[in-house]
Motif scaffolding. Structure first.
Motif, mmCIF file in Angstrom:
data_model
loop_
_atom_site.group_PDB
_atom_site.id
_atom_site.type_symbol
_atom_site.label_atom_id
_atom_site.label_comp_id
_atom_site.label_asym_id
_atom_site.label_seq_id
_atom_site.Cartn_x
_atom_site.Cartn_y
_atom_site.Cartn_z
ATOM 1 N N ARG A 86 12.719 13.486 -2.697
ATOM 2 C CA ARG A 86 13.201 14.735 -2.102
ATOM 3 C C ARG A 86 13.821 14.513 -0.730
ATOM 4 N N SER A 87 13.658 13.325 -0.210
ATOM 5 C CA SER A 87 14.144 13.028 1.130
ATOM 6 C C SER A 87 15.624 12.651 1.090
ATOM 7 N N THR A 88 16.347 12.980 2.151
ATOM 8 C CA THR A 88 17.748 12.588 2.250
ATOM 9 C C THR A 88 17.901 11.354 3.136
ATOM 10 N N SER A 89 16.797 10.814 3.604
ATOM 11 C CA SER A 89 16.829 9.656 4.492
ATOM 12 C C SER A 89 17.273 8.404 3.742
ATOM 13 N N ASP A 90 18.064 7.576 4.406
ATOM 14 C CA ASP A 90 18.480 6.294 3.840
ATOM 15 C C ASP A 90 17.542 5.170 4.267
ATOM 16 N N THR A 91 16.420 5.508 4.869
ATOM 17 C CA THR A 91 15.462 4.517 5.341
ATOM 18 C C THR A 91 14.391 4.293 4.289
ATOM 19 N N ARG A 92 14.145 3.026 3.976
ATOM 20 C CA ARG A 92 13.046 2.663 3.079
ATOM 21 C C ARG A 92 11.917 2.116 3.938
ATOM 22 N N SER A 93 10.721 2.665 3.755
ATOM 23 C CA SER A 93 9.539 2.228 4.500
ATOM 24 C C SER A 93 8.547 1.597 3.539
ATOM 25 N N SER A 129 7.562 6.523 -3.758
ATOM 26 C CA SER A 129 6.754 7.684 -3.378
ATOM 27 C C SER A 129 7.396 8.958 -3.921
ATOM 28 N N PRO A 130 6.589 9.899 -4.407
ATOM 29 C CA PRO A 130 7.147 11.165 -4.884
ATOM 30 C C PRO A 130 7.903 11.918 -3.793
ATOM 31 N N LEU A 131 7.495 11.767 -2.549
ATOM 32 C CA LEU A 131 8.179 12.453 -1.453
ATOM 33 C C LEU A 131 9.548 11.850 -1.174
ATOM 34 N N VAL A 188 0.822 -1.210 0.000
ATOM 35 C CA VAL A 188 0.000 0.000 0.000
ATOM 36 C C VAL A 188 0.856 1.261 0.000
ATOM 37 N N SER A 189 2.114 1.141 0.409
ATOM 38 C CA SER A 189 3.029 2.271 0.275
ATOM 39 C C SER A 189 4.470 1.763 0.294
#
Length: 154
Positions: free
Chosen positions: A68-75, A63-65, A57-58
């Protein structure tokens, strides 16, 4: 045990033996064709796959967001028949939660070669394991049934 119970047990055994003889006679004189057996087995397998596959579901990777994120975490979040499986991938670690956290919950990580590794799940449904190379999926089993996520490359 009374005498009437003994008589009932004997009648049940006799009836069961009669059914066994009847089944043997049918198999011997009018067997089910091998192609029909294969078709029935494959049909059931497809029905099970369809009913147990959890839908993504996500996914922060698409994701388009996320771009733009600098996070190395994939959710990633999966849902299937009232079960939600949330997964986070950070560096060499995979963690997440299965909700609701059922008391008989069993969770395993399956690799592309079929190897299943049981994961420890706490009473709130949280789990943690090391990251694996290649394709993986999560397999959730409980008294309610079995749910499998789609294959992922972490």
């Amino acid at each position: 045990m009374s005498g009437s119970d003994d008589a009932t047990d004997g009648a049940g055994d006799e009836l069961e033996r009669t059914f066994e003889l009847l089944a043997e006679a049918i198999d011997r004189h009018d067997p089910v064709p091998a192609s029909a057996r294969r078709f029935a087995i494959e049909s059931q397998r497809l029905l099970r796959l369809e009913s147990e596959l959890a839908e993504i579901v996500s996914d922060s990777l698409v994701s388009p967001l996320a771009s733009r994120s600098t996070s190395d975490t994939r959710s990633i979040v999966f849902e299937s028949d009232g079960i939600e499986i949330s997964v986070e991938v950070t560096g060499d670690e995979v963690s997440g939660q299965v909700e609701p956290a059922l008391p008989d919950l069993r969770l395993a990580l399956q690799t592309g070669d079929g190897e299943l590794t049981d994961l420890e799940v706490n009473r709130r449904g949280w789990f943690r394991t090391g990251r694996r190379d290649g394709r993986v999926r999560l397999v959730v089993e409980s008294g309610v049934g079995r749910t499998t996520t789609d294959w992922l490359r972490l």
